[in-house]
Design a protein around this motif. Structure first.
Motif, short mmCIF file in Angstrom:
data_model
loop_
_atom_site.label_atom_id
_atom_site.label_comp_id
_atom_site.label_asym_id
_atom_site.label_seq_id
_atom_site.Cartn_x
_atom_site.Cartn_y
_atom_site.Cartn_z
N MET A 1 0.85 -1.17 0.00
CA MET A 1 0.00 0.00 0.00
C MET A 1 0.90 1.23 0.00
N ASP A 2 0.62 2.13 -0.91
CA ASP A 2 1.43 3.34 -0.97
C ASP A 2 0.95 4.35 0.08
N ILE A 3 1.71 5.42 0.22
CA ILE A 3 1.45 6.39 1.27
C ILE A 3 0.12 7.13 1.07
N LYS A 4 -0.25 7.40 -0.17
CA LYS A 4 -1.51 8.11 -0.43
C LYS A 4 -2.72 7.23 -0.11
N THR A 5 -2.61 5.96 -0.39
CA THR A 5 -3.69 5.04 -0.06
C THR A 5 -3.83 4.90 1.45
N ALA A 6 -2.70 4.77 2.13
CA ALA A 6 -2.72 4.68 3.59
C ALA A 6 -3.30 5.95 4.20
N ALA A 7 -2.95 7.10 3.64
CA ALA A 7 -3.47 8.37 4.16
C ALA A 7 -4.98 8.47 3.94
N ALA A 8 -5.46 8.00 2.79
CA ALA A 8 -6.90 8.04 2.50
C ALA A 8 -7.66 7.16 3.49
N MET A 9 -7.14 5.98 3.76
CA MET A 9 -7.80 5.10 4.74
C MET A 9 -7.73 5.69 6.14
N HIS A 10 -6.63 6.32 6.46
CA HIS A 10 -6.49 6.93 7.79
C HIS A 10 -7.48 8.07 7.97
N ARG A 11 -7.66 8.90 6.93
CA ARG A 11 -8.65 9.98 7.01
C ARG A 11 -10.05 9.42 7.21
N LEU A 12 -10.37 8.38 6.50
CA LEU A 12 -11.69 7.77 6.64
C LEU A 12 -11.88 7.21 8.04
N ARG A 13 -10.85 6.57 8.56
CA ARG A 13 -10.91 6.07 9.94
C ARG A 13 -11.11 7.20 10.93
N LEU A 14 -10.38 8.30 10.75
CA LEU A 14 -10.47 9.41 11.70
C LEU A 14 -11.84 10.08 11.69
N ILE A 15 -12.50 10.13 10.55
CA ILE A 15 -13.79 10.82 10.48
C ILE A 15 -14.94 9.90 10.89
N SER A 16 -14.74 8.58 10.85
CA SER A 16 -15.86 7.68 11.10
C SER A 16 -16.36 7.76 12.55
N LEU A 17 -15.47 7.88 13.52
CA LEU A 17 -15.92 7.96 14.91
C LEU A 17 -16.67 9.26 15.23
N PRO A 18 -16.13 10.44 14.89
CA PRO A 18 -16.90 11.66 15.15
C PRO A 18 -18.23 11.68 14.42
N GLU A 19 -18.27 11.12 13.21
CA GLU A 19 -19.52 11.08 12.45
C GLU A 19 -20.55 10.22 13.17
N ALA A 20 -20.12 9.08 13.70
CA ALA A 20 -21.03 8.20 14.43
C ALA A 20 -21.52 8.85 15.72
N VAL A 21 -20.62 9.50 16.43
CA VAL A 21 -21.01 10.17 17.67
C VAL A 21 -21.98 11.31 17.38
N SER A 22 -21.71 12.07 16.33
CA SER A 22 -22.61 13.18 16.00
C SER A 22 -23.99 12.68 15.60
N PHE A 87 -18.71 3.28 14.25
CA PHE A 87 -17.84 2.55 15.17
C PHE A 87 -17.34 1.26 14.53
N PHE A 88 -18.23 0.57 13.83
CA PHE A 88 -17.85 -0.67 13.16
C PHE A 88 -16.94 -0.38 11.96
N ALA A 89 -17.22 0.71 11.25
CA ALA A 89 -16.38 1.07 10.10
C ALA A 89 -14.96 1.36 10.56
N GLU A 90 -14.82 2.07 11.66
CA GLU A 90 -13.48 2.40 12.17
C GLU A 90 -12.72 1.13 12.51
N ARG A 91 -13.39 0.19 13.17
CA ARG A 91 -12.74 -1.06 13.56
C ARG A 91 -12.33 -1.86 12.32
N MET A 92 -13.21 -1.94 11.33
CA MET A 92 -12.90 -2.68 10.11
C MET A 92 -11.75 -2.03 9.34
N LEU A 93 -11.76 -0.70 9.27
CA LEU A 93 -10.69 0.02 8.56
C LEU A 93 -9.35 -0.15 9.28
#
Length: 114
Positions: A1-22, A87-93
């Protein structure tokens, strides 16, 4: 996995928890609006809306970069519209990115699956 792909997955992981809480807070605010004089739905709705749009943008970027199958991409999208799905998306990611890091290290070290 290249750095841009890893960064894209990391951004998705980071936003999934606040989105679920909101989303959960928006549901609580909706109930409170109908049962009391407390009305935070306009504010919480805007916060959740912004986080949801960010989730969808980051989801589309991650899907484009990771080349997920349509079923897996749809699964991550469906998780974004369920109240606790983030919450589940973050865990899977997290599991998926850890597995790809392990695979990348194995490829770099020349380890072959037996």
């Amino acid at each position: 996995m290249d750095i841009k792909t890893a960064a894209a997955m990391h951004r998705l992981r980071l936003i999934s928890l606040p989105e679920a809480v909101s989303f959960l807070l928006l549901l609580v605010c909706s109930v409170l609006k109908r049962t009391t004089d407390f009305d935070a739905v306009p504010v919480m709705g805007m916060v959740h809306g912004v986080l949801f749009v960010l989730y969808v943008l980051f989801w589309a970027d991650a899907w484009n970069r990771t080349r997920w199958s349509p079923g897996r991409a749809a699964g991550y999208f469906v998780l974004s519209v369920l109240p606790t799905g983030g919450f589940f998306a973050e865990r899977m990611l997290r599991r998926e990115s850890e597995a790809s890091v392990i695979a990348a290290r194995a490829r770099r070290e020349g380890v072959v699956n037996a």
